[in-house]
Design an enzyme around this catalytic site. Structure first.
Site, short mmCIF file in Angstrom:
data_model
loop_
_atom_site.label_atom_id
_atom_site.label_comp_id
_atom_site.label_asym_id
_atom_site.label_seq_id
_atom_site.Cartn_x
_atom_site.Cartn_y
_atom_site.Cartn_z
N TYR A 100 0.81 -1.22 0.00
CA TYR A 100 0.00 0.00 0.00
C TYR A 100 0.84 1.27 0.00
O TYR A 100 0.38 2.30 -0.46
CB TYR A 100 -0.92 0.01 1.22
CG TYR A 100 -2.18 -0.80 1.05
CD1 TYR A 100 -2.13 -2.18 0.97
CD2 TYR A 100 -3.42 -0.17 0.96
CE1 TYR A 100 -3.29 -2.92 0.82
CE2 TYR A 100 -4.58 -0.90 0.82
CZ TYR A 100 -4.52 -2.27 0.73
OH TYR A 100 -5.66 -3.00 0.58
N LYS A 153 3.32 -15.03 3.39
CA LYS A 153 3.60 -15.80 2.17
C LYS A 153 5.12 -16.00 2.15
O LYS A 153 5.82 -15.61 1.21
CB LYS A 153 3.07 -15.02 0.95
CG LYS A 153 3.17 -15.74 -0.38
CD LYS A 153 2.13 -16.81 -0.58
CE LYS A 153 2.42 -17.58 -1.86
NZ LYS A 153 1.53 -18.73 -2.07
N ASP A 177 -2.50 -18.36 1.18
CA ASP A 177 -3.42 -19.10 0.30
C ASP A 177 -4.09 -20.24 1.07
O ASP A 177 -5.32 -20.39 1.04
CB ASP A 177 -2.69 -19.61 -0.97
CG ASP A 177 -1.35 -20.28 -0.71
OD1 ASP A 177 -0.88 -20.27 0.46
OD2 ASP A 177 -0.74 -20.82 -1.66
N ASP A 230 -6.50 -7.11 4.36
CA ASP A 230 -7.61 -6.54 3.59
C ASP A 230 -8.46 -7.67 3.00
O ASP A 230 -9.69 -7.69 3.15
CB ASP A 230 -7.05 -5.65 2.48
CG ASP A 230 -8.15 -5.05 1.63
OD1 ASP A 230 -9.15 -4.60 2.19
OD2 ASP A 230 -8.00 -5.04 0.38
N ASP A 253 -12.43 -9.28 4.37
CA ASP A 253 -13.66 -9.41 3.57
C ASP A 253 -14.12 -10.86 3.59
O ASP A 253 -15.33 -11.15 3.63
CB ASP A 253 -13.45 -8.93 2.12
CG ASP A 253 -13.75 -7.44 1.94
OD1 ASP A 253 -13.51 -6.67 2.89
OD2 ASP A 253 -14.22 -7.04 0.85
C1 IPM Z 1 -10.52 -1.32 3.37
C2 IPM Z 1 -10.55 -0.83 1.94
C3 IPM Z 1 -9.36 0.07 1.69
C4 IPM Z 1 -8.10 -0.75 1.87
C5 IPM Z 1 -9.30 0.78 0.32
C6 IPM Z 1 -10.56 1.49 0.01
C7 IPM Z 1 -8.14 1.72 0.26
O1 IPM Z 1 -10.61 -1.89 1.05
O2 IPM Z 1 -10.45 -0.50 4.29
O3 IPM Z 1 -10.62 -2.53 3.59
O4 IPM Z 1 -7.72 -1.53 0.98
O5 IPM Z 1 -7.47 -0.62 2.94
MN MN Z 2 -11.02 -3.81 2.04
#
Ligand code: IPM
Ligand code: MN
Ligand code: NAD
Length: 363
Positions: free
Chosen positions: A136, A187, A220, A244, A248
């Site tokens: 990032y 990884k 993975d 990240d 999710d």
């Molecule tokens: C999150 C989002 C952000 C990230 C993006 C929007 C920059 O996906 O906070 O999870 O990748 O950190």
């Molecule tokens: Mn995210």
């Protein structure tokens, strides 16, 4: 007791879910006798529209003067291909505050079991995502045109020992507090940053946390195992991009990304913090009044706990959320028909009922 809160609603459903969280905060202030001075500022796409800057100086000043920052979400198709993006604003905000440990708790809320892929009861866990390093932020980065007409893109992953150690400390401390193993994800079979990650986490464990069981997985395999055996992932520490993605995934595990909140801090017991739902601006449902407000409200509860030291109130807000999911009051992402407003009102009503039975200790 008084606190300063910076409010950054952002784009898409950001303002909708932040409005919900602030309604809950109104009631928290009333019930807990807490004064919260709030100020709102621009971030993301709306800030680009108004000032050509996704993280304007006025916003930066505000978040530094505040005890905590509550953020909605940034981004959307309108700005995706522009020279400046909303997401750059979010990354600059995080870097400016220097808060490196992003805690993303996940649990199956009562009544939501049928929306999860899980076949047995599951307590939940927390992903501690390193937030200021890796791909990032590493330099060099960019897209350059080459002489032959091709283009070339570069991103750079960088981690220092110090960056790894400071976030790993938080992982070990939480694992110790909870009496569970720490799972570190990398990884290390391929990436140099991950090799250093694994060595550093192992050395820190041996040196300072010999009582905490430490396990490692490659990212993975971890993605597979989190679905099949999530109970092994009660406290996870990992680098920025893996955190990240896996957070999710944890949204999928608990039935909706819309219920996940997060806290970004510089250590356990450190006051200042940044609080944001895990989800994004959800352009596909923005403006329809149906966004799930739980991720933002959960983020508010983490704010009450981590930045304002109001643990009992934080727990009460979380209990109110659990009670209403149990009672079937749900937005469409959870198979329900309730609006953002209806869910928020139900949570507030339940919070008031719960508070009648509790004497709030102020810490
Ligand atoms: C999150 C989002 C952000 C990230 C993006 C929007 C920059 O996906 O906070 O999870 O990748 O950190
Ligand atoms: Mn995210
Ligand atoms: P997203 O999280 O916005 O949406 C993914 C899916 O989840 C969509 O179907 C959406 O409708 C659903 N969803 C998300 N939050 C929900 C909620 N509260 N209630 C109900 N459903 C919800 O991810 P995306 O579509 O990949 O990204 C959209 C934009 O958001 C992009 O510009 C991205 O960069 C940005 N983003 C911002 C943040 C942030 O500001 N912290 C986080 C993630 C993505």
């Amino acid at each position: 007791m008084g606190f300063k809160l910076a409010v950054l609603p952002g784009d898409g459903i950001g303002p909708e879910v932040i409005n919900a969280a602030l309604q809950v905060l109104d009631v928290v202030s009333e019930l807990g006798g807490v004064t919260v001075e709030r100020e709102t500022a621009l971030i993301g796409g709306i800030a680009i529209d108004e000032s050509q800057d996704p993280f304007p100086p006025a916003t930066e000043q505000l978040v530094h003067a505040a005890d905590a920052t509550l953020l909605g979400a940034v981004g959307g198709p309108k700005w995706a291909d522009g020279p400046k993006t909303p997401e750059q604003g979010l990354l600059r905000l995080r870097a400016s505050l220097g808060l490196f440990a992003n805690l993303r708790p996940f649990e199956v809320l009562p009544g939501l079991e049928e929306f999860t892929p899980l076949k047995r009861p599951f307590q939940g866990g927390v992903i501690i995502r390193e937030l200021l390093g890796g791909l990032y932020y590493g330099e060099p980065r960019g897209i350059t045109a080459k002489a032959d007409g091709e283009a070339e893109a570069v991103d750079t992953a960088r981690y220092t020992t110090a960056q790894i150690e400071r976030v790993a400390h938080i992982g070990f401390q939480l694992a110790r507090q909870r009496g569970v193993p720490l799972m570190s994800i990398d990884k290390a079979n391929v990436l140099q940053t991950s090799k250093l990650w694994r060595q550093t986490v192992m050395a820190l464990g041996q040196r300072e946390y010999p009582d905490v069981t430490l396990a490692h997985r490659y990212v993975d395999a971890a993605a597979m195992e989190m679905v099949l055996a999530p109970e092994r992932f009660q406290v996870v520490v990992t680098e920025n991009l893996f955190g990240d993605i896996l957070s999710d995934l944890s949204g999928g595990l608990v039935g909706s990304l819309g219920v996940l909140g997060s806290a970004t801090v510089a250590g356990i017991g450190q006051g200042k913090g940044l609080y944001e739902p895990v989800h994004g601006s959800a352009p596909d449902i923005a403006g329809r009044g149906i966004a799930n407000p739980i991720g933002a409200i959960w983020s508010l509860s983490l704010l009450l706990e981590w930045s304002f030291g109001l643990q009992p109130m934080a727990k009460l807000v979380q209990q109110a959320v659990r009670d209403i999911t149990q009672n079937g009051i749900r937005t469409p992402d959870l198979g329900g028909r309730a609006t953002t407003e209806e869910v928020t009102e139900a949570i507030i009503g339940q919070l008031r009922r719960l508070s009648e039975n509790v004497t709030m200790d102020r810490e």
